[in-house]
Design a protein around this motif. Structure first.
Motif, PDB file in Angstrom:
ATOM      1  N   MET A   1       0.822  -1.180   0.000  1.00  0.00           N
ATOM      2  CA  MET A   1       0.000   0.000   0.000  1.00  0.00           C
ATOM      3  C   MET A   1       0.875   1.256   0.000  1.00  0.00           C
ATOM      4  SD  MET A   1      -2.758   1.106   2.924  1.00  0.00           S
ATOM      5  CE  MET A   1      -1.553   1.020   4.222  1.00  0.00           C
ATOM      6  N   ALA A   2       1.855   1.293   0.908  1.00  0.00           N
ATOM      7  CA  ALA A   2       2.715   2.473   1.004  1.00  0.00           C
ATOM      8  C   ALA A   2       3.552   2.654  -0.253  1.00  0.00           C
ATOM      9  CB  ALA A   2       3.613   2.371   2.235  1.00  0.00           C
ATOM     10  N   THR A   3       4.028   1.544  -0.820  1.00  0.00           N
ATOM     11  CA  THR A   3       4.847   1.655  -2.026  1.00  0.00           C
ATOM     12  C   THR A   3       4.008   1.985  -3.253  1.00  0.00           C
ATOM     13  OG1 THR A   3       4.773  -0.742  -2.321  1.00  0.00           O
ATOM     14  CG2 THR A   3       6.691   0.147  -1.182  1.00  0.00           C
ATOM     15  N   ALA A   4       2.694   1.876  -3.124  1.00  0.00           N
ATOM     16  CA  ALA A   4       1.799   2.264  -4.220  1.00  0.00           C
ATOM     17  C   ALA A   4       1.443   3.741  -4.132  1.00  0.00           C
ATOM     18  CB  ALA A   4       0.530   1.423  -4.200  1.00  0.00           C
ATOM     19  N   GLY A   5       1.910   4.416  -3.072  1.00  0.00           N
ATOM     20  CA  GLY A   5       1.685   5.845  -2.956  1.00  0.00           C
ATOM     21  C   GLY A   5       0.582   6.251  -1.998  1.00  0.00           C
ATOM     22  N   TYR A   6      -0.029   5.284  -1.326  1.00  0.00           N
ATOM     23  CA  TYR A   6      -1.090   5.607  -0.381  1.00  0.00           C
ATOM     24  C   TYR A   6      -0.501   5.892   0.994  1.00  0.00           C
ATOM     25  CZ  TYR A   6      -4.258   3.848  -3.902  1.00  0.00           C
ATOM     26  OH  TYR A   6      -4.946   3.657  -5.072  1.00  0.00           O
ATOM     27  N   ASP A   7      -0.960   6.950   1.620  1.00  0.00           N
ATOM     28  CA  ASP A   7      -0.516   7.301   2.969  1.00  0.00           C
ATOM     29  C   ASP A   7      -1.070   6.251   3.926  1.00  0.00           C
ATOM     30  OD1 ASP A   7      -0.088   8.364   5.513  1.00  0.00           O
ATOM     31  OD2 ASP A   7      -0.552  10.409   4.889  1.00  0.00           O
ATOM     32  N   PRO A   8      -0.207   5.473   4.586  1.00  0.00           N
ATOM     33  CA  PRO A   8      -0.695   4.394   5.442  1.00  0.00           C
ATOM     34  C   PRO A   8      -1.486   4.877   6.651  1.00  0.00           C
ATOM     35  CG  PRO A   8       1.679   4.638   5.669  1.00  0.00           C
ATOM     36  CD  PRO A   8       1.249   5.545   4.548  1.00  0.00           C
ATOM     37  N   ARG A   9      -1.329   6.133   7.011  1.00  0.00           N
ATOM     38  CA  ARG A   9      -2.095   6.654   8.148  1.00  0.00           C
ATOM     39  C   ARG A   9      -3.584   6.694   7.838  1.00  0.00           C
ATOM     40  NH1 ARG A   9       1.873  11.677   8.618  1.00  0.00           N
ATOM     41  NH2 ARG A   9       1.419  11.492   6.404  1.00  0.00           N
ATOM     42  N   ALA A  10      -3.935   6.866   6.584  1.00  0.00           N
ATOM     43  CA  ALA A  10      -5.351   6.893   6.200  1.00  0.00           C
ATOM     44  C   ALA A  10      -6.000   5.528   6.406  1.00  0.00           C
ATOM     45  CB  ALA A  10      -5.488   7.332   4.750  1.00  0.00           C
ATOM     46  N   ALA A  11      -5.227   4.471   6.265  1.00  0.00           N
ATOM     47  CA  ALA A  11      -5.773   3.126   6.445  1.00  0.00           C
ATOM     48  C   ALA A  11      -6.194   2.884   7.891  1.00  0.00           C
ATOM     49  CB  ALA A  11      -4.758   2.078   6.009  1.00  0.00           C
ATOM     50  N   GLN A  12      -5.521   3.519   8.824  1.00  0.00           N
ATOM     51  CA  GLN A  12      -5.919   3.359  10.224  1.00  0.00           C
ATOM     52  C   GLN A  12      -7.348   3.841  10.429  1.00  0.00           C
ATOM     53  OE1 GLN A  12      -2.570   5.434  12.115  1.00  0.00           O
ATOM     54  NE2 GLN A  12      -2.215   3.524  13.231  1.00  0.00           N
ATOM     55  N   ASP A  13      -7.692   4.974   9.845  1.00  0.00           N
ATOM     56  CA  ASP A  13      -9.058   5.483   9.953  1.00  0.00           C
ATOM     57  C   ASP A  13     -10.052   4.520   9.308  1.00  0.00           C
ATOM     58  OD1 ASP A  13      -8.066   7.761  11.213  1.00  0.00           O
ATOM     59  OD2 ASP A  13      -8.052   8.944   9.362  1.00  0.00           O
ATOM     60  N   LEU A  14      -9.684   3.978   8.157  1.00  0.00           N
ATOM     61  CA  LEU A  14     -10.556   3.048   7.455  1.00  0.00           C
ATOM     62  C   LEU A  14     -10.849   1.829   8.324  1.00  0.00           C
ATOM     63  CD1 LEU A  14     -11.987   1.854   4.920  1.00  0.00           C
ATOM     64  CD2 LEU A  14      -9.768   0.820   4.391  1.00  0.00           C
ATOM     65  N   TRP A  15      -9.802   1.207   8.882  1.00  0.00           N
ATOM     66  CA  TRP A  15     -10.028  -0.020   9.647  1.00  0.00           C
ATOM     67  C   TRP A  15     -10.707   0.257  10.980  1.00  0.00           C
ATOM     68  CZ3 TRP A  15     -10.740  -3.528   6.575  1.00  0.00           C
ATOM     69  CH2 TRP A  15      -9.974  -3.681   5.430  1.00  0.00           C
ATOM     70  N   GLU A  16     -10.519   1.446  11.510  1.00  0.00           N
ATOM     71  CA  GLU A  16     -11.251   1.824  12.714  1.00  0.00           C
ATOM     72  C   GLU A  16     -12.750   1.934  12.397  1.00  0.00           C
ATOM     73  OE1 GLU A  16     -11.254   5.489  15.902  1.00  0.00           O
ATOM     74  OE2 GLU A  16      -9.413   5.067  14.808  1.00  0.00           O
ATOM     75  N   LEU A  17     -13.057   2.557  11.263  1.00  0.00           N
ATOM     76  CA  LEU A  17     -14.447   2.677  10.828  1.00  0.00           C
ATOM     77  C   LEU A  17     -15.051   1.303  10.540  1.00  0.00           C
ATOM     78  CD1 LEU A  17     -16.883   4.385   9.907  1.00  0.00           C
ATOM     79  CD2 LEU A  17     -15.812   4.471   7.645  1.00  0.00           C
ATOM     80  N   MET A  18     -14.319   0.465   9.832  1.00  0.00           N
ATOM     81  CA  MET A  18     -14.823  -0.865   9.509  1.00  0.00           C
ATOM     82  C   MET A  18     -15.060  -1.687  10.776  1.00  0.00           C
ATOM     83  SD  MET A  18     -15.370  -0.894   6.333  1.00  0.00           S
ATOM     84  CE  MET A  18     -15.670  -2.617   6.067  1.00  0.00           C
ATOM     85  N   SER A  19     -14.203  -1.522  11.761  1.00  0.00           N
ATOM     86  CA  SER A  19     -14.381  -2.207  13.034  1.00  0.00           C
ATOM     87  C   SER A  19     -15.671  -1.762  13.711  1.00  0.00           C
ATOM     88  CB  SER A  19     -13.181  -1.927  13.942  1.00  0.00           C
ATOM     89  OG  SER A  19     -13.326  -2.591  15.169  1.00  0.00           O
TER      90      SER A  19
END
Length: 105
Positions: A1-19
């Motif tokens: 994900m990070a090497t594809a250019g996505y800020d990994p910090r945004a994923a934390q919000d996503l998985w918190e929401l999904m949880s």
């Protein structure tokens, strides 16, 4: 994900929401067979993904920042190339016009 250019910090919000969505569904009694029997799950839970990402955040951020350096270097190189090509085109046009005896300012 990070090497594809996505800020990994945004994923934390996503998985918190999904949880939270999973928790809401469970509170309503809406559980799937795979949630009832962990061995049937093909993917980790949102909590597990969030925790794994949190553990690896320093590494993921390092990879993302390195990717962004390379990305922006490429953008700057492309912009510089385009400016050079524009200047060369202007020079070529001026040369063609001047060669015909027409003054260009």
């Amino acid at each position: 994900m990070a090497t594809a250019g996505y800020d990994p910090r945004a994923a934390q919000d996503l998985w918190e929401l999904m949880s939270a969505v999973e928790a809401d569904n469970a509170a309503k009694g809406e559980t799937t067979m795979e949630n009832r029997f962990a061995m049937l799950r093909t993917h980790p839970t949102s909590d597990e993904r969030h925790q794994a990402l949190e553990k690896d955040m320093d590494n993921a951020l390092g990879k993302w920042k390195e990717h962004m350096k390379v990305y922006w270097a490429g953008v700057k190189a492309k912009e510089a190339k385009e400016r050079l090509e524009q200047e060369e085109a202007k020079t070529r046009v001026k040369g063609e016009v001047l060669g015909q005896g027409v003054a260009v300012t």
